[in-house]
Design a protein around this motif. Structure first.
Motif, mmCIF file in Angstrom:
data_model
loop_
_atom_site.group_PDB
_atom_site.id
_atom_site.type_symbol
_atom_site.label_atom_id
_atom_site.label_comp_id
_atom_site.label_asym_id
_atom_site.label_seq_id
_atom_site.Cartn_x
_atom_site.Cartn_y
_atom_site.Cartn_z
ATOM 1 N N LYS A 1 0.836 -1.210 0.000
ATOM 2 C CA LYS A 1 0.000 0.000 0.000
ATOM 3 C C LYS A 1 0.868 1.256 0.000
ATOM 4 C CE LYS A 1 -2.393 2.580 3.649
ATOM 5 N NZ LYS A 1 -3.394 3.365 2.929
ATOM 6 N N GLU A 2 1.840 1.294 0.900
ATOM 7 C CA GLU A 2 2.693 2.484 1.011
ATOM 8 C C GLU A 2 3.566 2.663 -0.226
ATOM 9 O OE1 GLU A 2 4.776 3.046 4.720
ATOM 10 O OE2 GLU A 2 3.315 1.793 5.776
ATOM 11 N N VAL A 3 4.053 1.554 -0.785
ATOM 12 C CA VAL A 3 4.883 1.643 -1.989
ATOM 13 C C VAL A 3 4.095 2.262 -3.136
ATOM 14 C CG1 VAL A 3 6.010 0.295 -3.800
ATOM 15 C CG2 VAL A 3 6.489 -0.206 -1.406
ATOM 16 N N LEU A 4 2.868 1.772 -3.383
ATOM 17 C CA LEU A 4 2.062 2.307 -4.476
ATOM 18 C C LEU A 4 1.686 3.767 -4.220
ATOM 19 C CD1 LEU A 4 -0.312 -0.653 -5.468
ATOM 20 C CD2 LEU A 4 1.844 0.069 -6.524
ATOM 21 N N GLU A 5 1.395 4.101 -2.969
ATOM 22 C CA GLU A 5 1.054 5.498 -2.654
ATOM 23 C C GLU A 5 2.254 6.416 -2.880
ATOM 24 O OE1 GLU A 5 -2.506 4.781 0.646
ATOM 25 O OE2 GLU A 5 -0.474 5.302 1.312
ATOM 26 N N LYS A 6 3.448 5.952 -2.505
ATOM 27 C CA LYS A 6 4.653 6.756 -2.714
ATOM 28 C C LYS A 6 4.955 6.919 -4.203
ATOM 29 C CE LYS A 6 6.193 7.724 1.482
ATOM 30 N NZ LYS A 6 6.412 9.111 1.945
ATOM 31 N N ILE A 7 4.806 5.839 -4.963
ATOM 32 C CA ILE A 7 5.016 5.921 -6.411
ATOM 33 C C ILE A 7 4.042 6.928 -7.020
ATOM 34 C CG2 ILE A 7 4.760 4.650 -8.589
ATOM 35 C CD1 ILE A 7 5.821 2.179 -7.136
ATOM 36 N N ASN A 8 2.792 6.873 -6.585
ATOM 37 C CA ASN A 8 1.779 7.786 -7.107
ATOM 38 C C ASN A 8 2.145 9.236 -6.821
ATOM 39 O OD1 ASN A 8 -1.009 8.379 -8.160
ATOM 40 N ND2 ASN A 8 -1.234 9.162 -6.063
ATOM 41 N N GLU A 9 2.540 9.522 -5.586
ATOM 42 C CA GLU A 9 2.897 10.901 -5.231
ATOM 43 C C GLU A 9 4.061 11.400 -6.074
ATOM 44 O OE1 GLU A 9 3.675 11.061 -1.075
ATOM 45 O OE2 GLU A 9 1.669 10.391 -0.486
ATOM 46 N N SER A 10 5.074 10.550 -6.234
ATOM 47 C CA SER A 10 6.268 10.951 -6.972
ATOM 48 C C SER A 10 5.965 11.180 -8.447
ATOM 49 C CB SER A 10 7.348 9.877 -6.822
ATOM 50 O OG SER A 10 8.530 10.265 -7.489
ATOM 51 N N LEU A 11 5.173 10.300 -9.047
ATOM 52 C CA LEU A 11 4.836 10.456 -10.466
ATOM 53 C C LEU A 11 3.945 11.672 -10.697
ATOM 54 C CD1 LEU A 11 4.255 6.743 -11.553
ATOM 55 C CD2 LEU A 11 6.133 8.240 -12.247
ATOM 56 N N CYS A 12 3.013 11.911 -9.789
ATOM 57 C CA CYS A 12 2.145 13.090 -9.932
ATOM 58 C C CYS A 12 2.941 14.381 -9.836
ATOM 59 C CB CYS A 12 1.046 13.069 -8.868
ATOM 60 S SG CYS A 12 -0.292 11.896 -9.205
ATOM 61 N N ASP A 13 3.994 14.368 -9.024
ATOM 62 C CA ASP A 13 4.824 15.559 -8.873
ATOM 63 C C ASP A 13 5.703 15.811 -10.098
ATOM 64 O OD1 ASP A 13 3.831 16.103 -6.379
ATOM 65 O OD2 ASP A 13 5.481 15.135 -5.296
ATOM 66 N N ASN A 14 6.094 14.732 -10.782
ATOM 67 C CA ASN A 14 7.111 14.865 -11.827
ATOM 68 C C ASN A 14 6.637 14.590 -13.243
ATOM 69 O OD1 ASN A 14 9.751 15.269 -10.227
ATOM 70 N ND2 ASN A 14 8.761 13.558 -9.174
ATOM 71 N N GLN A 15 5.423 14.133 -13.425
ATOM 72 C CA GLN A 15 4.959 13.756 -14.756
ATOM 73 C C GLN A 15 3.568 14.313 -15.001
ATOM 74 O OE1 GLN A 15 4.996 12.919 -18.235
ATOM 75 N NE2 GLN A 15 6.737 11.907 -17.290
ATOM 76 N N LYS A 16 3.422 15.112 -16.035
ATOM 77 C CA LYS A 16 2.134 15.740 -16.363
ATOM 78 C C LYS A 16 1.672 15.329 -17.766
ATOM 79 C CE LYS A 16 2.643 18.108 -12.542
ATOM 80 N NZ LYS A 16 1.904 17.736 -11.316
ATOM 81 N N ALA A 17 1.909 14.077 -18.134
ATOM 82 C CA ALA A 17 1.673 13.661 -19.519
ATOM 83 C C ALA A 17 0.234 13.268 -19.816
ATOM 84 C CB ALA A 17 2.596 12.484 -19.866
ATOM 85 N N GLY A 18 -0.613 13.198 -18.794
ATOM 86 C CA GLY A 18 -1.993 12.791 -19.036
ATOM 87 C C GLY A 18 -2.182 11.294 -19.072
ATOM 88 N N HIS A 19 -1.158 10.524 -18.719
ATOM 89 C CA HIS A 19 -1.281 9.078 -18.655
ATOM 90 C C HIS A 19 -1.728 8.666 -17.252
ATOM 91 C CE1 HIS A 19 0.682 7.992 -22.512
ATOM 92 N NE2 HIS A 19 1.319 9.142 -22.335
ATOM 93 N N PHE A 20 -2.078 7.400 -17.105
ATOM 94 C CA PHE A 20 -2.318 6.827 -15.781
ATOM 95 C C PHE A 20 -1.785 5.403 -15.782
ATOM 96 C CE2 PHE A 20 -6.184 5.927 -18.210
ATOM 97 C CZ PHE A 20 -6.365 4.569 -17.999
ATOM 98 N N ILE A 21 -1.624 4.843 -14.582
ATOM 99 C CA ILE A 21 -1.048 3.503 -14.436
ATOM 100 C C ILE A 21 -1.944 2.666 -13.534
ATOM 101 C CG2 ILE A 21 0.960 2.158 -13.700
ATOM 102 C CD1 ILE A 21 2.606 4.741 -13.861
ATOM 103 N N THR A 22 -2.304 1.471 -13.995
ATOM 104 C CA THR A 22 -2.903 0.499 -13.086
ATOM 105 C C THR A 22 -1.776 -0.414 -12.608
ATOM 106 O OG1 THR A 22 -3.424 -1.179 -14.770
ATOM 107 C CG2 THR A 22 -5.050 0.574 -14.403
#
Length: 386
Positions: free
Chosen positions: A231-252
């Protein structure tokens, strides 16, 4: 036209009238190289030998007419990814003949008699089109080479060697729909007692999705030494990607951490397809679903649920991306989760992880019945031996 600034184009003149060939040659010879053929059959032979930049083609000729010659030349062009424009020059100026000429592959149609200025204007216009085509093909070639590089880098990031752990067997297969993709799987030996299993799918295809996948891998690996909670790993990945990537993609993504001595697995999902846990002794199939957790990169605050399950002896954990279950046969019906579930249960009783993985791949290929996969797909199987 400035022949000193660029190479002279070669034009093939095809006409059974020597007089017409001479007239056209006199109009063109100042700015272009020319060669000639007396009928459609000879035109095909000259095309192979001379490799002209443009063909001026009569229609009514002995042995082979211009329309048939055009079709054969266009077929040869297609085999070599070439583009040799053809202008029909003929006394057949009716609408039906023009339509047949254009449908056979001609780029333009000029009726006899014609003015020299009009012929030169048509030739120059068609050669400009050829130049643009060549520039486009060169651009495609550059993109192709860059995609090859991206695909090579992506392949190097995927888990090369499957884990070798007593009591467990593993299978993993990945197939991009283009040279690079956004699908990703990984096995990470966190420590002596813990194994991480990740399957993820970036929206879209090609290089942009592959770059985001690579970013996810780097971020995941940076957290493994300090965070064991899926849970924490996925939440951390999400925070980091949202901060650094604005491409309009998403990841499952699905991420599970297995405590190997007890076979207990904590897992979390960010909107990913539910893995299947099949207990072959009882015949039960469990879909590993969670209530909370939407795909990554949609919003920086993404509360993800974590659950725990015991992997029974004589069981298999089957993880996949939607390209596998959403493969469509000739009737456009999807392969589907139920079909995957049923085949995994039936075939998996007697097959180990590797042979089951290959059998499932073969089954979905047969289901496609000659159609191609339209999406990337990944299939990962973890087997707990009995």
């Amino acid at each position: 036209m400035n022949p000193a600034s660029e190479p002279r184009h070669k034009i093939l003149i095809v006409d059974d009238s020597k007089t017409i060939v001479t007239v056209i040659n006199n109009i063109l010879k100042k700015d272009y190289e020319t060669c000639s053929a007396e009928n459609g059959l000879k035109a095909v032979e000259s095309f192979k030998k001379e490799k002209p930049d443009l063909i001026l083609m009569d229609v009514e000729m002995p042995e082979m007419n211009g329309f048939e010659a055009c079709k054969k030349i266009k077929a040869l062009d297609s085999e070599n990814n070439g583009f040799t424009p053809i202008i029909f020059i003929t006394g057949k100026g009716d609408l039906k003949s023009m339509k047949i000429g254009l449908e056979s592959g001609g780029q333009d149609y000029l009726a006899k008699p014609f003015e020299p200025e009009e012929l030169l204007a048509r030739v120059q216009a068609v050669l400009r089109t050829k130049k643009l085509y060549n520039e486009l093909m060169n651009a495609y070639a550059i993109i192709e080479r860059e995609q090859d590089i991206v695909a090579s880098i992506q392949q190097s990031l995927l888990c090369k060697d499957l884990p070798k752990i007593p009591g467990f067997q593993f299978f993993a297969d990945y197939q991009p729909s283009s040279k690079a993709s956004g699908d990703y799987y990984d096995f990470t030996r966190i420590d002596e007692n813990h194994l991480g299993v990740l399957v993820a799918d970036v929206s879209g295809h090609g290089s942009p999705a592959a770059v985001i996948m690579a970013m996810m891998r780097v971020i995941l690996r940076s957290f493994l030494s300090t965070i064991h909670s899926p849970k924490e790993v996925l939440e951390k990945i999400n925070e980091s990607l949202c901060d650094n990537q604005k491409a309009g993609h998403f990841i499952t993504a699905f991420y599970g951490v297995i405590h190997l001595p007890t076979r207990k697995m904590k897992f979390a999902s960010a909107g990913h397809n539910p893995p299947l846990l099949i207990d072959y002794d009882s015949g039960n199939t469990l879909e590993l679903r969670t209530e909370k957790g939407f795909p990554l990169m949609i919003h920086p605050k993404n509360e993800i649920e974590e659950k725990e399950v015991v992997l029974p002896l004589n069981s298999k954990l089957i993880c996949y991306t939607d390209g596998f279950t959403e493969a469509r046969g000739r009737d456009q019906e999807m392969y589907g989760l139920e079909r995957l579930k049923q085949n995994s249960l039936e075939m998996g009783r007697s097959l180990n992880a590797k042979t089951l993985g290959q059998a499932l791949k073969n089954h979905v290929q047969a289901y496609l019945n000659g159609h191609e996969f339209t999406d990337d797909f990944t299939l990962v199987i973890l087997q707990v031996e009995s």
